[in-house]
Scaffold this motif. Sequence first.
Motif, PDB file in Angstrom:
ATOM      1  N   TYR A  34       0.859  -1.341   0.000  1.00  0.00           N
ATOM      2  CA  TYR A  34       0.061   0.055  -0.084  1.00  0.00           C
ATOM      3  C   TYR A  34       0.881   1.459  -0.077  1.00  0.00           C
ATOM      4  N   SER A  92      -6.468  -5.186  -1.426  1.00  0.00           N
ATOM      5  CA  SER A  92      -7.809  -4.882  -2.287  1.00  0.00           C
ATOM      6  C   SER A  92      -7.620  -5.231  -3.712  1.00  0.00           C
ATOM      7  N   LYS A  93      -8.706  -5.267  -4.369  1.00  0.00           N
ATOM      8  CA  LYS A  93      -8.770  -5.157  -5.857  1.00  0.00           C
ATOM      9  C   LYS A  93      -8.420  -3.878  -6.359  1.00  0.00           C
ATOM     10  N   GLU A  94      -8.352  -2.809  -5.790  1.00  0.00           N
ATOM     11  CA  GLU A  94      -8.051  -1.554  -6.116  1.00  0.00           C
ATOM     12  C   GLU A  94      -6.538  -1.348  -6.296  1.00  0.00           C
ATOM     13  N   VAL A  95      -6.011  -2.273  -5.511  1.00  0.00           N
ATOM     14  CA  VAL A  95      -4.352  -2.282  -5.386  1.00  0.00           C
ATOM     15  C   VAL A  95      -3.845  -3.328  -6.307  1.00  0.00           C
ATOM     16  N   GLU A  98      -5.059  -6.081  -9.200  1.00  0.00           N
ATOM     17  CA  GLU A  98      -6.234  -6.286  -9.784  1.00  0.00           C
ATOM     18  C   GLU A  98      -6.516  -8.009 -10.014  1.00  0.00           C
ATOM     19  N   THR A 128      -1.386   1.035  -8.989  1.00  0.00           N
ATOM     20  CA  THR A 128      -2.118  -0.088  -9.103  1.00  0.00           C
ATOM     21  C   THR A 128      -1.437  -1.112  -9.782  1.00  0.00           C
TER      22      THR A 128
END
Length: 350
Positions: A91, A115-118, A120, A96
């Motif tokens: 993070y 998370s999928k925001e970081v 994919e 991404t």
Amino acid sequence: MSSRVCLRVLQTAGPPPAAPRSWNLSPECRHRAGLRWEARRGLSSLGRGSMNVFDRSMKKRQKNWAASLQDSRQYDYLRDEVGSRVADRVYDIARTFPLALDVGGGRGHIAEHLSKEVVERLFLTDVSEATLKQRKPTEIPTHDVLADEEFLPFPDNTFDLVVSSLSLHWINDLPGALKQILQVLKPDGVFIGAMVGGETLYELRCSLQLAETEREGGFSPHISPYTAVTDLGNLLGQAGFNMLTVDTDEVQVHYPGITEVMTDLQGMGESNCAWNRRSMLHRDTILAAAAIYKEMYGNEDGSIPATFEILYMIGWKPHESQAKPAQRGSATVSFGDLSKISQPTSTEKT
């Protein structure tokens, strides 16, 4: 929850010392036993071909056995803690990652904190099929791959991010494994990893050596050799990574006694798998080691600490867009002038 599990408390042991110790035994232990400390894996092995320290097939059996335990998830506390700290470092990078790889990911101890925001999409590898089948669910689309950490089955320039937590310390050819990680990374890709360091379980190591020396007239290695933090940066640099970051942390877990320490190591799949390991311990030796452990390291409440030194590493695959050091001789200011900066300016007399 059993009382044994309740007594396990994770603690961060504060900032690491300024200079890491170069031996595994405490001064008192070394003085009492008169023993030479065990050699650790390091740069002394480089240039002589890959080492063959660990029985990889034995490690696979140990991990499969640990995964077959009915209460196997209760031994994930250390992996979950370190996995969360690796995720924190992901993070910290403001980008991404379309495609990531988790080397030796087990049940997904890093992925569950991402998370999928970081990230994919994720590929997760492990040598234990039983462990992969117990992978924790995550919001990131994940593909499980049964593969040995020493032989990554991926094309070059595939992943934007590679992570690994608490699996690289069982690899025989660590320099070769780091080179493979570099190869599967895309240019400007980043590798973020964590592995146990040379001071891990020094309390257990010392207690067993003293007990065996007292009861059996000598000792055998019961704890695997680990990489020293002083060697890790050199290993990453020689593999081809740049913009390196290496830092250390200590995690202490408190147990009721030495038996619980060894039981939990088995439950984690972290039993010794070195080729020169001794297959058994005598009962008298274990009792003596338990007494020594409590005498030398015991807490006031009767529990005993087990210290895990965690080495964190970050390395980038070279790319032309990355910052580069200035050419030698291009400086316009001398270091000798720095001392003048802090001097007060004198006012002219009128």
